[in-house]
Scaffold this motif. Structure first.
Motif, mmCIF file in Angstrom:
data_model
loop_
_atom_site.group_PDB
_atom_site.id
_atom_site.type_symbol
_atom_site.label_atom_id
_atom_site.label_comp_id
_atom_site.label_asym_id
_atom_site.label_seq_id
_atom_site.Cartn_x
_atom_site.Cartn_y
_atom_site.Cartn_z
ATOM 1 N N LEU A 172 1.013 -1.272 0.021
ATOM 2 C CA LEU A 172 0.008 0.042 0.089
ATOM 3 C C LEU A 172 1.009 1.249 -0.118
ATOM 4 O O LEU A 172 0.574 2.084 -0.614
ATOM 5 C CB LEU A 172 -1.050 0.057 1.006
ATOM 6 C CG LEU A 172 -2.011 -1.060 1.442
ATOM 7 C CD1 LEU A 172 -2.642 -1.063 2.460
ATOM 8 C CD2 LEU A 172 -2.995 -1.020 0.028
ATOM 9 N N ARG A 173 2.076 1.147 0.880
ATOM 10 C CA ARG A 173 2.845 2.348 0.811
ATOM 11 C C ARG A 173 3.391 2.575 -0.612
ATOM 12 O O ARG A 173 3.989 3.943 -0.924
ATOM 13 C CB ARG A 173 3.847 2.217 1.972
ATOM 14 C CG ARG A 173 3.386 2.209 3.316
ATOM 15 C CD ARG A 173 4.475 2.129 4.276
ATOM 16 N NE ARG A 173 3.920 2.388 5.724
ATOM 17 C CZ ARG A 173 4.422 1.985 6.776
ATOM 18 N NH1 ARG A 173 5.679 1.628 6.733
ATOM 19 N NH2 ARG A 173 3.783 2.386 7.836
ATOM 20 N N SER A 174 3.616 1.472 -1.306
ATOM 21 C CA SER A 174 4.266 1.887 -2.634
ATOM 22 C C SER A 174 3.340 2.692 -3.498
ATOM 23 O O SER A 174 3.540 3.108 -4.527
ATOM 24 C CB SER A 174 4.607 0.453 -3.417
ATOM 25 O OG SER A 174 3.330 -0.289 -3.474
ATOM 26 N N GLN A 213 -9.131 -5.500 -1.705
ATOM 27 C CA GLN A 213 -8.829 -3.938 -1.842
ATOM 28 C C GLN A 213 -7.712 -3.784 -2.079
ATOM 29 O O GLN A 213 -7.348 -2.708 -3.128
ATOM 30 C CB GLN A 213 -9.390 -3.273 -0.597
ATOM 31 C CG GLN A 213 -10.995 -3.356 -0.382
ATOM 32 C CD GLN A 213 -11.143 -2.775 1.105
ATOM 33 O OE1 GLN A 213 -10.497 -2.018 1.412
ATOM 34 N NE2 GLN A 213 -12.546 -3.011 1.306
ATOM 35 N N THR A 214 -6.343 -4.372 -1.642
ATOM 36 C CA THR A 214 -5.205 -4.231 -1.950
ATOM 37 C C THR A 214 -4.823 -4.434 -3.161
ATOM 38 O O THR A 214 -4.073 -4.019 -3.974
ATOM 39 C CB THR A 214 -4.226 -5.058 -0.757
ATOM 40 O OG1 THR A 214 -4.462 -4.896 0.516
ATOM 41 C CG2 THR A 214 -2.926 -5.007 -1.332
ATOM 42 N N VAL A 215 -5.320 -5.608 -3.648
ATOM 43 C CA VAL A 215 -5.083 -6.015 -5.319
ATOM 44 C C VAL A 215 -5.466 -4.902 -6.157
ATOM 45 O O VAL A 215 -5.078 -4.547 -7.107
ATOM 46 C CB VAL A 215 -5.919 -7.197 -5.638
ATOM 47 C CG1 VAL A 215 -5.860 -7.741 -7.122
ATOM 48 C CG2 VAL A 215 -5.082 -8.604 -4.867
ATOM 49 N N GLN A 220 -4.816 -0.175 -10.057
ATOM 50 C CA GLN A 220 -5.331 0.740 -10.495
ATOM 51 C C GLN A 220 -4.509 2.075 -10.089
ATOM 52 O O GLN A 220 -4.842 3.098 -10.626
ATOM 53 C CB GLN A 220 -6.927 1.099 -9.960
ATOM 54 C CG GLN A 220 -7.574 -0.149 -10.262
ATOM 55 C CD GLN A 220 -9.046 -0.034 -9.744
ATOM 56 O OE1 GLN A 220 -9.532 1.029 -9.050
ATOM 57 N NE2 GLN A 220 -10.002 -1.169 -9.908
ATOM 58 N N MET A 221 -3.761 2.008 -8.986
ATOM 59 C CA MET A 221 -2.898 3.180 -8.750
ATOM 60 C C MET A 221 -1.637 3.162 -9.070
ATOM 61 O O MET A 221 -1.075 2.064 -9.108
ATOM 62 C CB MET A 221 -2.768 3.536 -6.992
ATOM 63 C CG MET A 221 -4.361 3.636 -6.712
ATOM 64 S SD MET A 221 -4.564 4.159 -4.967
ATOM 65 C CE MET A 221 -3.634 5.455 -4.804
ATOM 66 N N SER A 228 6.461 7.286 -9.813
ATOM 67 C CA SER A 228 6.280 7.089 -11.309
ATOM 68 C C SER A 228 5.425 8.011 -12.086
ATOM 69 O O SER A 228 4.556 8.801 -11.534
ATOM 70 C CB SER A 228 5.628 5.582 -11.432
ATOM 71 O OG SER A 228 4.355 5.660 -10.847
ATOM 72 N N PRO A 229 5.906 8.338 -13.195
ATOM 73 C CA PRO A 229 5.502 9.369 -14.050
ATOM 74 C C PRO A 229 3.877 8.917 -14.439
ATOM 75 O O PRO A 229 3.531 7.462 -14.769
ATOM 76 C CB PRO A 229 6.151 9.421 -15.087
ATOM 77 C CG PRO A 229 6.761 8.055 -15.407
ATOM 78 C CD PRO A 229 7.156 7.701 -14.014
ATOM 79 N N MET A 230 2.968 9.877 -14.452
ATOM 80 C CA MET A 230 1.472 9.783 -14.529
ATOM 81 C C MET A 230 1.421 9.514 -16.160
ATOM 82 O O MET A 230 2.355 9.944 -16.857
ATOM 83 C CB MET A 230 0.726 10.892 -14.369
ATOM 84 C CG MET A 230 0.835 11.300 -12.784
ATOM 85 S SD MET A 230 -0.067 9.984 -12.055
ATOM 86 C CE MET A 230 -1.847 10.200 -12.484
ATOM 87 N N PRO A 231 0.601 8.648 -16.379
ATOM 88 C CA PRO A 231 0.495 8.410 -18.021
ATOM 89 C C PRO A 231 -0.276 9.417 -18.549
ATOM 90 O O PRO A 231 -1.024 10.302 -18.111
ATOM 91 C CB PRO A 231 -0.533 7.124 -17.928
ATOM 92 C CG PRO A 231 -1.348 7.504 -16.732
ATOM 93 C CD PRO A 231 -0.309 7.794 -15.419
ATOM 94 N N ARG A 232 0.347 9.589 -19.988
ATOM 95 C CA ARG A 232 -0.216 10.901 -20.682
ATOM 96 C C ARG A 232 -1.497 10.649 -21.162
ATOM 97 O O ARG A 232 -1.893 9.470 -21.538
ATOM 98 C CB ARG A 232 0.828 10.968 -22.065
ATOM 99 C CG ARG A 232 2.228 11.399 -21.381
ATOM 100 C CD ARG A 232 3.194 11.733 -22.553
ATOM 101 N NE ARG A 232 2.490 12.785 -23.354
ATOM 102 C CZ ARG A 232 3.205 13.038 -24.705
ATOM 103 N NH1 ARG A 232 3.909 12.402 -25.237
ATOM 104 N NH2 ARG A 232 2.201 14.212 -25.273
#
Length: 209
Positions: free
Chosen positions: A123-125, A189-191, A196-197, A202-206
């Motif tokens: 989760l912290r990742s 929920q962790t999966v 999804q996050m 990491s860079p956000m997808p364009r």
């Protein structure tokens, strides 16, 4: 939110230490060694049962008073769940040592909590520290916090023990079942969070061209 409690305050938790809720949380922590001594060393089951009742009442009262007196604090937000977790470890182990509760039940409870800890770095990742508490998880903790004391009360002689014994085991069996189901919910929920996050940093997808 407790539907029976007073309206929630919008004030942020303070840095206060000497508050009534915090004193109740400290009392609960101090009662842990008292409970262990009564249960394991002198085998005074009646008094050990009373200690659990007092601890359970203080657990309910500190949350109520924190809202009623507007005494929510950062220390209290740490002490209350820490005391809950400590009791959820000490009580079943103590009852297991006394052969009041079978060890396989205790192993299920402890393994469930250890496996949930494995989700924390995942989760912290994703920039999260914890998942929202589910109603099943709350109900499971409620059942176990009543089940263990009532099972202990079932060891007492007389009509009181005869009444407490089946009630305690009913709470305990239902609590363990819901505890396991909440484990499935939290890991699912962790999966979903991992899928999804994005990872932190990491860079956000364009979007678009």
């Amino acid at each position: 939110m407790d539907p029976d409690g007073p309206p929630a305050t919008t004030d942020a938790p303070s840095d206060r230490v000497l508050t009534v809720p915090n004193l109740l949380s400290f009392l609960r922590l101090l009662l842990v060694p008292v409970f262990v001594w009564l249960l394991l060393f002198v085998e005074a089951d009646g008094w050990a049962f009373v200690v659990l009742l007092v601890s359970g009442f203080s657990d309910w009262a500190d949350g109520k008073l924190a809202r009623l007196l507007n005494q929510s604090s950062r220390l209290g937000a740490l002490l209350d769940p820490a005391a809950d977790r400590l009791y959820m470890i000490v009580i079943p182990i103590g009852l297991g040592i006394r052969d009041i509760v079978p060890w396989w039940m205790i192993a299920i409870l402890l393994a469930r909590d250890l496996l949930l800890l494995a989700s924390v770095p995942l989760l912290r990742s994703r920039g999260m520290t914890a998942l929202p508490v589910t109603y099943v998880g709350k109900a499971a903790t409620f059942s176990l916090m009543y089940g263990f004391p009532f099972v202990l009360g079932g060891q007492l002689d007389g009509l009181f023990g005869d009444i407490m014994h089946p009630i305690g085991w009913a709470f305990l069996v239902w609590g363990i079942g819901m505890y396991l189901w909440s484990f499935v919910q939290y890991w699912w929920q962790t999966v979903l969070v991992l899928r999804q996050m994005p990872r932190v940093g990491s860079p956000m997808p364009r979007v678009g061209g």
